[in-house]
Design a protein around this motif. Structure first.
Motif, PDB file in Angstrom:
ATOM      1  N   UNK A 161       0.812  -1.215   0.000  1.00 27.94           N
ATOM      2  CA  UNK A 161       0.000   0.000   0.000  1.00 27.94           C
ATOM      3  C   UNK A 161       0.851   1.273   0.000  1.00 27.94           C
ATOM      4  N   UNK A 162       2.159   1.123   0.203  1.00 30.10           N
ATOM      5  CA  UNK A 162       3.035   2.287   0.264  1.00 30.10           C
ATOM      6  C   UNK A 162       2.901   3.083   1.540  1.00 30.10           C
ATOM      7  N   UNK A 163       2.415   2.449   2.618  1.00 32.53           N
ATOM      8  CA  UNK A 163       2.117   3.168   3.857  1.00 32.53           C
ATOM      9  C   UNK A 163       3.367   3.708   4.542  1.00 32.53           C
ATOM     10  N   UNK A 164       4.520   3.101   4.298  1.00 33.76           N
ATOM     11  CA  UNK A 164       5.753   3.543   4.948  1.00 33.76           C
ATOM     12  C   UNK A 164       6.585   4.441   4.048  1.00 33.76           C
ATOM     13  N   UNK A 165       6.228   4.550   2.784  1.00 31.16           N
ATOM     14  CA  UNK A 165       7.102   5.216   1.838  1.00 31.16           C
ATOM     15  C   UNK A 165       8.271   4.309   1.505  1.00 31.16           C
ATOM     16  N   UNK A 166       9.315   4.872   0.949  1.00 33.02           N
ATOM     17  CA  UNK A 166      10.493   4.071   0.605  1.00 33.02           C
ATOM     18  C   UNK A 166      11.168   3.574   1.878  1.00 33.02           C
ATOM     19  N   UNK A 167      11.325   2.264   1.997  1.00 30.98           N
ATOM     20  CA  UNK A 167      11.909   1.672   3.200  1.00 30.98           C
ATOM     21  C   UNK A 167      13.423   1.856   3.187  1.00 30.98           C
ATOM     22  N   UNK A 168      13.944   2.239   4.342  1.00 25.35           N
ATOM     23  CA  UNK A 168      15.387   2.425   4.487  1.00 25.35           C
ATOM     24  C   UNK A 168      16.021   1.328   5.336  1.00 25.35           C
ATOM     25  N   UNK A 169      15.323   0.917   6.411  1.00 27.35           N
ATOM     26  CA  UNK A 169      15.885  -0.087   7.305  1.00 27.35           C
ATOM     27  C   UNK A 169      14.798  -1.049   7.774  1.00 27.35           C
ATOM     28  N   UNK A 170      15.145  -2.319   7.765  1.00 19.82           N
ATOM     29  CA  UNK A 170      14.246  -3.375   8.224  1.00 19.82           C
ATOM     30  C   UNK A 170      14.928  -4.104   9.376  1.00 19.82           C
ATOM     31  N   UNK A 265      10.306  -1.386  11.178  1.00 20.84           N
ATOM     32  CA  UNK A 265      10.541  -1.080   9.778  1.00 20.84           C
ATOM     33  C   UNK A 265      10.443   0.429   9.597  1.00 20.84           C
ATOM     34  N   UNK A 266      11.505   1.036   9.091  1.00 23.29           N
ATOM     35  CA  UNK A 266      11.586   2.488   9.003  1.00 23.29           C
ATOM     36  C   UNK A 266      11.595   2.934   7.550  1.00 23.29           C
ATOM     37  N   UNK A 267      10.617   3.754   7.196  1.00 22.35           N
ATOM     38  CA  UNK A 267      10.529   4.279   5.848  1.00 22.35           C
ATOM     39  C   UNK A 267      10.616   5.787   5.829  1.00 22.35           C
ATOM     40  N   UNK A 268      10.623   6.366   4.647  1.00 21.18           N
ATOM     41  CA  UNK A 268      10.717   7.818   4.527  1.00 21.18           C
ATOM     42  C   UNK A 268       9.456   8.515   5.020  1.00 21.18           C
ATOM     43  N   UNK A 269       8.327   7.811   4.991  1.00 27.55           N
ATOM     44  CA  UNK A 269       7.062   8.418   5.385  1.00 27.55           C
ATOM     45  C   UNK A 269       6.652   8.031   6.797  1.00 27.55           C
ATOM     46  N   UNK A 270       6.875   6.801   7.186  1.00 29.27           N
ATOM     47  CA  UNK A 270       6.423   6.314   8.491  1.00 29.27           C
ATOM     48  C   UNK A 270       7.198   5.060   8.867  1.00 29.27           C
ATOM     49  N   UNK A 271       7.009   4.637  10.108  1.00 31.61           N
ATOM     50  CA  UNK A 271       7.599   3.396  10.594  1.00 31.61           C
ATOM     51  C   UNK A 271       6.520   2.473  11.109  1.00 31.61           C
ATOM     52  N   UNK A 272       6.850   1.198  11.153  1.00 29.36           N
ATOM     53  CA  UNK A 272       5.932   0.179  11.673  1.00 29.36           C
ATOM     54  C   UNK A 272       6.685  -0.647  12.702  1.00 29.36           C
ATOM     55  N   UNK A 273       6.081  -0.795  13.890  1.00 25.42           N
ATOM     56  CA  UNK A 273       6.685  -1.567  14.963  1.00 25.42           C
ATOM     57  C   UNK A 273       5.680  -2.613  15.440  1.00 25.42           C
ATOM     58  N   UNK A 274       6.147  -3.852  15.549  1.00 26.38           N
ATOM     59  CA  UNK A 274       5.268  -4.944  15.982  1.00 26.38           C
ATOM     60  C   UNK A 274       6.000  -5.796  17.003  1.00 26.38           C
ATOM     61  N   UNK A 275       5.372  -5.990  18.163  1.00 27.33           N
ATOM     62  CA  UNK A 275       5.922  -6.851  19.208  1.00 27.33           C
ATOM     63  C   UNK A 275       5.176  -8.191  19.223  1.00 27.33           C
ATOM     64  N   UNK A 276       5.854  -9.201  19.722  1.00 26.55           N
ATOM     65  CA  UNK A 276       5.212 -10.496  19.932  1.00 26.55           C
ATOM     66  C   UNK A 276       5.262 -11.384  18.705  1.00 26.55           C
ATOM     67  N   UNK A 277       5.308 -12.704  18.949  1.00 26.34           N
ATOM     68  CA  UNK A 277       5.364 -13.690  17.878  1.00 26.34           C
ATOM     69  C   UNK A 277       3.969 -14.036  17.382  1.00 26.34           C
ATOM     70  N   UNK A 278       3.897 -14.404  16.129  1.00 29.07           N
ATOM     71  CA  UNK A 278       2.665 -14.942  15.567  1.00 29.07           C
ATOM     72  C   UNK A 278       2.154 -16.075  16.468  1.00 29.07           C
ATOM     73  N   UNK A 279       0.835 -16.165  16.690  1.00 26.73           N
ATOM     74  CA  UNK A 279       0.299 -17.121  17.654  1.00 26.73           C
ATOM     75  C   UNK A 279       0.154 -18.553  17.148  1.00 26.73           C
ATOM     76  N   UNK A 280       0.435 -18.816  15.880  1.00 21.56           N
ATOM     77  CA  UNK A 280       0.113 -20.139  15.334  1.00 21.56           C
ATOM     78  C   UNK A 280       0.964 -21.269  15.919  1.00 21.56           C
ATOM     79  N   UNK A 281       2.270 -21.031  16.092  1.00 23.34           N
ATOM     80  CA  UNK A 281       3.107 -22.088  16.657  1.00 23.34           C
ATOM     81  C   UNK A 281       2.637 -22.459  18.061  1.00 23.34           C
ATOM     82  N   UNK A 282       2.369 -21.451  18.890  1.00 28.92           N
ATOM     83  CA  UNK A 282       1.906 -21.729  20.253  1.00 28.92           C
ATOM     84  C   UNK A 282       0.594 -22.506  20.233  1.00 28.92           C
ATOM     85  N   UNK A 283      -0.307 -22.146  19.328  1.00 27.24           N
ATOM     86  CA  UNK A 283      -1.583 -22.854  19.236  1.00 27.24           C
ATOM     87  C   UNK A 283      -1.379 -24.305  18.831  1.00 27.24           C
TER      88      UNK A 283
END
Length: 374
Positions: A161-170, A265-283
């Motif tokens: 969707x381009x929500x972060x703009x051009x990504x610089x660091x992952x 994930x840091x982009x020119x427009x915004x960043x996205x931060x997510x904590x915690x593991x996907x729940x499928x393995x635990x399930x």
């Protein structure tokens, strides 16, 4: 053909019904086989778990209890005896050191193959397997289930969707706090075992980085053995520079007393931060199973990642982004479609080989203290 099972095992030599579920032989019923592969195969409407190989009587009993009617064999060779007339797919979930040999034997027997990650110990071995599969006209796919994690699917959508703009660091972290050794081949320092976190969790984070941001052109790594008595790497960092200029910083660790964000994930427009593991393995470990038509792989709102700029999510900055449901069953649905000729191989051996190029470069970088050009 002789197996380890009792007379209650069903005879797999039954006529093939057009449109019937594809018959799967699973090699190995340890953690990978029993927790991941067998439940996901059983959950697929287009696959059926026909046979399992294990020499362990307790695991054999567990397989029969969890999957009534499954045939239990003592060795993969018994599955080759059945051949392509009796099985439609072999899934290799045995220890890492056996992946190449078992996959090779299955392909030579005329059987399509799914191999758990890592496909091989080296990129050269992975490409040789790919060539063999192509020569025989057979599917060879690699089980990179973390492509169907909820956080990864959500991040891909944001990037599309381009929500972060051009990504610089992952930044990607697969960190755990396991100060005590568990034992077993995964913690062995013997090279032939292909143990350690670089090839275990590193296979996931590297694959995800390459899927998101394309080929790597250079790799730097630091790899340590932290825990007393440990013999394989348990705390490793990789820095990848991608051809498009994005820099990926990847952390895999069993010695992290305070866990960092899964993604930053840091982009020119915004960043996205997510904590915690996907729940499928635990399930799956808890015995829960995906059922078609029911909710699977979801997480509560308080675990959603946050998108924004100029503030920390730890102090309420950013906007919550609803996590897409995780979708491990989608991998085997795609494999079934590929086998029936209605879809593409979801994870190719060539993709696995590209990730192994990075892992091998990281191993060299950590050993020699250099940045490795690819």
């Amino acid at each position: 053909m002789t197996g380890t099972g009792s007379g209650t095992d069903t005879d797999p030599r039954t006529p093939r019904t057009p449109g019937a579920p594809l018959r799967v032989g699973l090699v190995g019923y340890g953690l990978a086989g029993s927790v991941f592969h067998a439940p996901l195969i059983a959950a697929s409407e287009d696959l059926t778990l026909a046979a399992v190989t294990t020499r362990n009587p307790e695991r054999a009993a567990e397989a029969r209890a969890a999957h009534p009617g499954v045939r239990v064999a003592a060795s993969p060779e018994e599955l080759w005896e059945q051949g392509a007339d009796e099985l439609d797919l072999i899934v290799v979930a045995s220890p890492n050191k056996t992946h190449v040999a078992v996959a090779t034997a299955a392909l030579e027997a005329g059987l399509p193959v799914v191999v758990d990650k890592p496909l091989a110990g080296t990129a050269a071995e992975a490409r040789a397997l790919a060539a063999l599969a192509e020569e025989r006209g057979l599917l060879l796919s690699v089980f990179q289930n973390r492509r169907w994690d909820n956080d990864f699917l959500t991040l891909r959508r944001l990037l599309d969707e381009g929500a972060l703009g051009e990504v610089q660091r992952f930044e990607s972290r697969f960190e755990r706090w396991r100060p005590q050794l568990k034992g077993g081949w995964r913690e062995s320092g013997a090279p032939e075992e292909i143990g350690g976190l670089l090839y275990d969790l590193g296979s996931h984070v590297v694959d995800q980085a390459l899927v998101l941001f394309g080929p790597a052109v250079s790799v730097y790594a630091e790899s340590d053995v932290r825990r007393p008595g440990a013999a394989a790497d348990d705390d490793t960092f990789l820095a990848i520079t991608h051809a498009d200029g994005v820099r990926s910083h990847l952390y895999v660790s069993a010695t992290t007393a305070q866990l960092g964000p899964r993604f930053r994930v840091l982009g020119q427009r915004a960043g996205f931060v997510k904590y915690g593991l996907d729940p499928q393995e635990a399930a799956l470990r808890e015995g829960l199973r995906p059922v078609p038509g029911t909710v699977w792989g979801t997480e509560p709102e308080e675990l959603w990642g946050r998108l924004g700029s100029g503030e920390s999510p730890a102090t309420g900055g950013g906007t919550p982004v609803p996590s897409l449901p995780g979708a491990y069953p989608a991998y085997y649905a795609a494999v079934a479609a590929a086998l029936r000729g209605t879809g593409e191989n979801p994870v190719t051996a060539h993709e696995a080989a590209a990730a192994l190029d990075v892992l091998e470069a990281a191993k060299r970088s950590a050993r020699e203290g250099v940045t490795v050009k690819l």
